[in-house]
Scaffold this motif. Sequence first.
Motif, PDB file in Angstrom:
ATOM      1  N   LYS A  74       7.751   5.016  -1.739  1.00  6.61           N
ATOM      2  CA  LYS A  74       7.349   3.717  -1.197  1.00  6.61           C
ATOM      3  C   LYS A  74       8.542   2.920  -0.674  1.00  6.61           C
ATOM      4  O   LYS A  74       8.385   2.038   0.176  1.00  6.61           O
ATOM      5  CB  LYS A  74       6.622   2.903  -2.268  1.00  6.61           C
ATOM      6  N   CYS A  99       1.241   2.532   8.461  1.00 10.44           N
ATOM      7  CA  CYS A  99       1.146   1.193   7.851  1.00 10.44           C
ATOM      8  C   CYS A  99       0.106   1.155   6.743  1.00 10.44           C
ATOM      9  O   CYS A  99       0.309   0.495   5.715  1.00 10.44           O
ATOM     10  CB  CYS A  99       0.819   0.149   8.920  1.00 10.44           C
ATOM     11  N   ASP A 100      -0.995   1.847   6.939  1.00  9.88           N
ATOM     12  CA  ASP A 100      -2.032   1.902   5.897  1.00  9.88           C
ATOM     13  C   ASP A 100      -1.491   2.553   4.632  1.00  9.88           C
ATOM     14  O   ASP A 100      -1.757   2.086   3.519  1.00  9.88           O
ATOM     15  CB  ASP A 100      -3.248   2.696   6.409  1.00  9.88           C
ATOM     16  N   TYR A 102       1.523   2.610   3.574  1.00 10.85           N
ATOM     17  CA  TYR A 102       2.493   1.725   2.921  1.00 10.85           C
ATOM     18  C   TYR A 102       1.913   0.342   2.632  1.00 10.85           C
ATOM     19  O   TYR A 102       2.641  -0.557   2.200  1.00 10.85           O
ATOM     20  CB  TYR A 102       3.742   1.591   3.794  1.00 10.85           C
ATOM     21  N   GLU A 103       0.610   0.175   2.902  1.00  5.81           N
ATOM     22  CA  GLU A 103      -0.100  -1.073   2.616  1.00  5.81           C
ATOM     23  C   GLU A 103       0.577  -2.275   3.272  1.00  5.81           C
ATOM     24  O   GLU A 103       0.795  -3.317   2.648  1.00  5.81           O
ATOM     25  CB  GLU A 103      -0.220  -1.275   1.099  1.00  5.81           C
ATOM     26  N   HIS A 149       7.311  -0.623   8.366  1.00  3.47           N
ATOM     27  CA  HIS A 149       6.959  -1.051   7.002  1.00  3.47           C
ATOM     28  C   HIS A 149       8.155  -1.608   6.231  1.00  3.47           C
ATOM     29  O   HIS A 149       8.088  -1.798   5.016  1.00  3.47           O
ATOM     30  CB  HIS A 149       6.291   0.096   6.224  1.00  3.47           C
TER      31      HIS A 149
END
Length: 238
Positions: A74, A99-100, A102-103, A149
Motif C-alpha cells: 500500500k 486508484c480503486d 489503493y482506495e 495514489h
Amino acid sequence: MVEIKNLIKSYGDKRAVDDISFTVNDGEIFAFIGHNGAGKTTTIKSIVGINDFDSGDILINGKSIRKNTIDCKKQIAYVPDNPDLYENMKAIDYINFICDMYEVPEDVRRENTLKYAKMLEMEDNLKDVISSFSHGMKQKIALISALVHEPNILIMDEPFVGLDPKAVFDMKNIMKEMCKEGKTIFFSTHILDVAEKLCDRVAIIKNGKIVKVGNMDEIKGDESLEQVFLELGENNNE
C-alpha cells in the motif's frame, strides 16, 4: 525507508542476488546500477513483493514485506522496465482501476490524473485504448498510475527508457519534488549521467553482489559515475 538485509535469491544453482544489504532513506533519490544480469530486476521484484527470496529480509518503513505484504504494498508504487498493462482497457479506466485498489478518493484521483496527464502530455489520450499506444505512451500511463495514489515509496526499473526528452525532464522534476516531501525514490538505470546528476546515493551491483554503495560524491570522487562503473567492469554484458 527501504531496508534490504542480507538478501539472497537463487534460480537453481545460480545466485542472482548474493547476500546484499543497503538502506534507501526517506527524502532521497537512490540509484541502483549494474550490467544486464547483475541482479537489479531480481532485487527490485523482491522489494515490491513480486519475487519471494531464499533468505534475509526487506523492510518497508519498518515492516517486513514477507510478514506484512499488503501493508507494505500500500505504501509502494512500482514501475517495471516493460509495463505490462491491460491493453484492452482505456487509459483512464486503467488509472481508475489502480486508484480503486489503493482506495484513492474521487477528488484526489481526478486532480492527480489531470495533473500528471497534462505534465506528461497524455491528457488527450486518456480515453484511448492502451493497445493503440507506443511503448513510450504506455510508459507514461504506467508512471501516471504509479504517481496518482501519492505513494510514500516510488520504485522504478529503467523508468526513462522509451520516454521523450520532455517526459524525462518532467519525471526528474517530479522525483525531486517527491524527495522534498520526504518520500523515498529508488530506481535502476543505465543512463549514468542522469543518475549522477539526480541522485543522492547509489549502489552498484555486480554478479549479484553490492560492490559500491554510498553518497554519490563519495562513490565517484573526482571521476564521473560512468568512469567508476567502467572501472568496475560493469559494462560487460551477460
